[in-house]
Design an enzyme around this catalytic site. Structure first.
Site, PDB file in Angstrom:
ATOM      1  N   HIS A   1      -8.503   7.373   3.769  1.00 57.52           N
ATOM      2  CA  HIS A   1      -7.942   8.658   3.363  1.00 57.52           C
ATOM      3  C   HIS A   1      -9.002   9.533   2.701  1.00 57.52           C
ATOM      4  CE1 HIS A   1      -7.843   6.589  -0.541  1.00 57.52           C
ATOM      5  NE2 HIS A   1      -7.666   7.778  -1.113  1.00 57.52           N
TER       6      HIS A   1
ATOM      7  N   SER B   1      -9.527   4.082  -5.260  1.00 58.42           N
ATOM      8  CA  SER B   1      -8.607   3.067  -5.784  1.00 58.42           C
ATOM      9  C   SER B   1      -7.760   2.409  -4.709  1.00 58.42           C
ATOM     10  CB  SER B   1      -7.685   3.698  -6.839  1.00 58.42           C
ATOM     11  OG  SER B   1      -6.946   4.772  -6.273  1.00 58.42           O
TER      12      SER B   1
ATOM     13  N   HIS C   1      -7.005   2.096   1.937  1.00 60.67           N
ATOM     14  CA  HIS C   1      -6.439   2.742   3.116  1.00 60.67           C
ATOM     15  C   HIS C   1      -7.282   3.983   3.436  1.00 60.67           C
ATOM     16  CE1 HIS C   1      -2.851   3.337   5.788  1.00 60.67           C
ATOM     17  NE2 HIS C   1      -3.438   4.521   5.877  1.00 60.67           N
TER      18      HIS C   1
ATOM     19  N   ASN D   1     -13.844   9.866  -0.825  1.00 61.86           N
ATOM     20  CA  ASN D   1     -14.489   8.789  -1.567  1.00 61.86           C
ATOM     21  C   ASN D   1     -14.203   7.489  -0.831  1.00 61.86           C
ATOM     22  OD1 ASN D   1     -15.415  10.437  -3.702  1.00 61.86           O
ATOM     23  ND2 ASN D   1     -13.422  10.310  -4.707  1.00 61.86           N
TER      24      ASN D   1
ATOM     25  N   CYS E   1       0.842  -1.210   0.000  1.00 65.64           N
ATOM     26  CA  CYS E   1       0.000   0.000   0.000  1.00 65.64           C
ATOM     27  C   CYS E   1       0.872   1.253   0.000  1.00 65.64           C
ATOM     28  CB  CYS E   1      -0.924  -0.004   1.219  1.00 65.64           C
ATOM     29  SG  CYS E   1      -1.827   1.547   1.446  1.00 65.64           S
TER      30      CYS E   1
ATOM     31  N   CYS F   1       0.457   3.451   3.349  1.00 62.03           N
ATOM     32  CA  CYS F   1       0.852   2.964   4.672  1.00 62.03           C
ATOM     33  C   CYS F   1       2.155   3.624   5.136  1.00 62.03           C
ATOM     34  CB  CYS F   1       1.011   1.442   4.653  1.00 62.03           C
ATOM     35  SG  CYS F   1      -0.553   0.531   4.842  1.00 62.03           S
TER      36      CYS F   1
ATOM     37  N   GLN G   1      -9.288  13.679   0.484  1.00 59.66           N
ATOM     38  CA  GLN G   1      -8.522  14.581  -0.365  1.00 59.66           C
ATOM     39  C   GLN G   1      -8.942  16.036  -0.152  1.00 59.66           C
ATOM     40  OE1 GLN G   1      -7.668  13.286  -4.475  1.00 59.66           O
ATOM     41  NE2 GLN G   1      -8.988  11.509  -4.074  1.00 59.66           N
TER      42      GLN G   1
ATOM     43  N   HIS H   1      -4.177   0.378   8.087  1.00 57.51           N
ATOM     44  CA  HIS H   1      -4.707   0.079   6.758  1.00 57.51           C
ATOM     45  C   HIS H   1      -6.104  -0.530   6.828  1.00 57.51           C
ATOM     46  CE1 HIS H   1      -4.261  -0.871   2.457  1.00 57.51           C
ATOM     47  NE2 HIS H   1      -4.792  -2.054   2.719  1.00 57.51           N
TER      48      HIS H   1
END
Length: 350
Positions: free
Chosen positions: A168, A163, A166, A155, A52, A55, A170, A115
């Protein structure tokens, strides 16, 4: 003569925030369903994945290595949609052919070093850390003279274009104010000029009186399914105080925003006992140096699941070419979410 009933008959609902309309067809939700209703397959992920690129300690796609972060971690997107060094320029010689350059900064926020977690499975303290980063990044990005809007979003789930699993989100900051926030700005400003009050302040007051679409509330925030919702289990988090942006939040408000964020997403996961996908984003005042008393902080959640973990709602056909449409009413959606436990289903089954 049959009396019109919002829970029975097709009708249109007006979105006071954007000026758009949505077609609601509640009678369609009563038709027999012979499709899939099974629960989704639970994918167990490791706490750390050596493959990943988000990570701690791992090499990112752009070649840099992440530090051994222990909380939230922010970095400039290795493949940003917007760039800081884009030269100013325009193209097109008449009103039918227009283009102009766009400039900005795109960042990625890793919510946790773990993760295997998502927001509803993180602790209150960890989610509060995410809110603190939102506030910091909004303020710092907004100080750039070429940044006039900061869009914070998440998302979650492959179906929403994520995609990497993990945890996250933006942040895309831009010179121009994007389409959806601009529509909301126009509507909110017109309302403030007419009534000298914020649109969402008045809307929230009435929703708290009606209670039909409420999902959860704490001292500083309300979670509800908006009257004009398009997605099946669409929701909004709205601040009780008419605050224009994150930079003005008190510690207590940041704590309660983290709580509201967790409480909604826990209920999402519990609905079909699956890691519930959605796109979510904050709408708040532009960072263009102007005063924006019309803006009232809120966060949108657009989830695609409809009847089960495997049945999704998509914008197709009539919705793409004419008007967005939904079958179950926001009142029904709110009632179902409101009734769910505030304990994540994975913890409840242990």
């Amino acid at each position: 003569m049959v009396k019109f009933n919002m829970e029975e008959h097709p009708h249109r609902r007006f979105n006071a925030l954007t000026g758009d309309w949505v077609l609601v067809s509640p009678h369609r939700a009563k038709r027999p369903w012979q499709g899939q209703v099974e629960k989704g397959q639970q994918t167990e992920r490791p706490q750390y994945d050596e493959k990943c690129y988000l990570c701690p300690g791992n090499e990112r796609i752009g070649g840099e290595n992440n530090p051994q972060y222990t909380g939230t971690y922010v970095f400039t997107n290795d493949f940003s949609a917007l760039l800081t060094d884009t030269p100013l320029g325009k193209d097109g010689d008449d009103e039918l052919f227009r283009a102009e350059s766009e400039q900005g900064i795109c960042k990625v926020i890793c919510f946790s070093p773990r993760h295997d977690l998502t927001i509803p499975e993180m602790t209150q303290e960890a989610v509060r850390g995410v809110v603190d980063v939102w506030q910091k990044e909004y303020t710092e990005l907004g100080r750039h003279d070429f940044v006039n809007y900061v869009q914070i979003f998440e998302n979650k789930g492959a179906v929403m274009g994520c995609s990497n699993p993990h945890p996250h989100g933006q942040i895309w900051s831009s010179r121009s104010i994007p389409v959806e926030p601009m529509k909301e700005q126009v509507r909110q400003l017109a309302y403030l000029q007419k009534y000298n009050r914020t649109l969402l302040g008045d809307y929230l007051k009435k929703e708290l009186e009606k209670k039909d679409r409420l999902i959860y509330q704490n001292e500083n925030f309300v979670v509800l399914s908006p009257y004009w919702a398009v997605w099946p289990f669409e929701a909004m988090i709205v601040s009780k105080r008419a605050v224009a942006d994150l930079s003005l939040f008190t510690d207590a408000e940041k704590e309660d925003l983290a709580d509201a964020y967790r409480q909604l997403t826990i209920r999402y996961d519990n609905l079909f006992e699956v890691s519930f996908p959605y796109s979510a984003g904050i709408h708040q005042a532009p960072t263009d140096g102007e005063d924006h008393p019309e803006w009232h902080f809120h966060m949108h959640f657009y989830p695609p699941l409809l009847r089960s973990a495997t049945v999704k709602k998509f914008m197709v056909g009539y919705e793409m070419l004419a008007t967005p449409q939904r079958d179950i009413t926001p009142e029904t959606s709110a009632s179902r979410l409101r009734a769910l436990s505030d304990i994540h289903f994975k913890k409840a089954t242990k």
